[in-house]
Design a protein around this motif. Structure first.
Motif, short mmCIF file in Angstrom:
data_model
loop_
_atom_site.label_atom_id
_atom_site.label_comp_id
_atom_site.label_asym_id
_atom_site.label_seq_id
_atom_site.Cartn_x
_atom_site.Cartn_y
_atom_site.Cartn_z
N PHE A 157 3.47 -1.00 -11.12
CA PHE A 157 2.26 -1.07 -10.31
C PHE A 157 2.04 -2.51 -9.88
O PHE A 157 2.18 -3.44 -10.69
N PRO A 158 1.68 -2.74 -8.60
CA PRO A 158 1.48 -4.12 -8.12
C PRO A 158 0.26 -4.77 -8.77
O PRO A 158 -0.78 -4.14 -8.95
N LEU A 159 0.43 -6.04 -9.09
CA LEU A 159 -0.65 -6.87 -9.61
C LEU A 159 -1.03 -7.89 -8.54
O LEU A 159 -0.21 -8.26 -7.69
N PRO A 160 -2.30 -8.30 -8.50
CA PRO A 160 -3.35 -8.05 -9.50
C PRO A 160 -4.16 -6.77 -9.27
O PRO A 160 -5.11 -6.51 -9.99
N ARG A 161 -3.80 -5.97 -8.26
CA ARG A 161 -4.60 -4.81 -7.89
C ARG A 161 -4.85 -3.88 -9.08
O ARG A 161 -5.95 -3.35 -9.22
N PHE A 162 -3.84 -3.70 -9.93
CA PHE A 162 -3.98 -2.72 -11.01
C PHE A 162 -3.99 -3.38 -12.39
O PHE A 162 -3.51 -2.81 -13.37
N GLU A 163 -4.57 -4.56 -12.43
CA GLU A 163 -4.75 -5.24 -13.70
C GLU A 163 -5.60 -4.37 -14.63
O GLU A 163 -6.66 -3.87 -14.25
N GLY A 164 -5.14 -4.18 -15.86
CA GLY A 164 -5.88 -3.39 -16.84
C GLY A 164 -5.70 -1.89 -16.73
O GLY A 164 -6.31 -1.13 -17.48
N LEU A 165 -4.84 -1.44 -15.82
CA LEU A 165 -4.65 0.00 -15.64
C LEU A 165 -4.16 0.66 -16.91
O LEU A 165 -4.52 1.80 -17.22
N PRO A 229 1.88 1.38 -0.80
CA PRO A 229 2.50 1.79 -2.06
C PRO A 229 1.70 1.30 -3.26
O PRO A 229 1.28 0.13 -3.31
N ILE A 230 1.50 2.19 -4.21
CA ILE A 230 0.74 1.83 -5.41
C ILE A 230 1.52 2.08 -6.69
O ILE A 230 1.12 1.59 -7.75
N GLU A 231 2.63 2.81 -6.61
CA GLU A 231 3.41 3.08 -7.82
C GLU A 231 4.87 3.37 -7.46
O GLU A 231 5.15 4.12 -6.53
#
Length: 251
Positions: A157-165, A229-231
């Protein structure tokens, strides 16, 4: 060079579901709910035909489809039997692990085995449209259903968008819930690539199967509704427990 079957999962116009495919889905659901136990012989074609109010030819076609999907096996002169453990999982435009299991009458979820920050390699960068060596969150996840390991995956998953996912996945057992917590309330599968592979010793151990038994490797890219794209994920499915059905009809 390994060949791949490329399956575009965008929705397409399709005819109304036929009687035989509807009956096949009903029988598959009954198997998942335990109405027919692993190894149990199904009622005769005549009995099933009367139960569903169709002719025997329709039932025969439904059973043939379920045999092809690996849920049933036919033994000449004996009857049709439920495979020892068989879960039919759909690969569609909107594929969700829990919904797949619920449709099969099973409970299960996702378990985070490992979480780390990594740098994108060329394949990951291309799939996620990020810079090579860009920051990614890497999760190794085990998918379970009916008390059995069904698949193990490496997800990026791209960071920082999904930090803590990873924290939300640990708490909920759901990627969908984790995306929602990060502002992605809906997402779609852009592409799936399916191939058969021999698993690594680690993957085989996680799936509780011999290393000599092939697995189904599915490589996928999920995008948000803005086509971002998110994953990017590589998932190894236990070949003796899972049948993958590609569904082009979901919207």
């Amino acid at each position: 060079m390994t060949s791949h079957l490329v399956l575009e999962t965008s929705a397409a116009d399709a005819p109304r579901q036929s009687f035989w495919s509807h009956i096949a889905n009903e029988i598959a659901l009954a198997i998942g709910q335990g109405v027919y136990s692993p190894g149990e012989r199904l009622p005769s074609e005549h009995t099933l035909a009367e139960s569903f109010g169709v002719n025997r030819h329709t039932i025969r076609r439904s059973i043939a489809a379920l045999c092809q999907r690996g849920l049933l096996r036919s033994e000449q002169g004996s009857g049709t039997y439920v495979e020892d453990f068989a879960v039919d999982l759909a690969i569609g435009k909107r594929t969700r692990h829990r919904e797949n299991l619920a449709q099969a009458g099973l409970r299960g979820g996702l378990q985070v085995l490992m979480a780390e920050r990594v740098r994108a390699n060329a394949d990951q960068a291309r799939a996620l449209k990020v810079a090579t060596r860009g920051a990614l969150l890497h999760l190794q996840i085990l998918g379970e259903g009916g008390g059995q390991p069904l698949h193990v995956s490496d997800r990026y998953f791209p960071l920082p968008r999904f930090e803590g996912l990873e924290d939300v996945v640990r708490e909920t057992g759901s990627i969908t819930a984790a995306f929602a917590a990060h502002g992605v309330n809906d997402y779609v599968r852009h592409e799936s690539r399916i191939s058969a592979r021999i698993p690594s010793a680690e993957t085989a151990a996680l799936l509780r199967q011999p290393v000599t038994r092939p697995v189904l490797l599915v490589t996928k890219v999920n995008t948000d509704l803005d086509d971002q794209p998110i994953e990017f994920a590589e998932t190894w499915f236990a070949g003796d427990r899972v049948t993958l059905t590609v569904n082009h009809d979901d919207a």
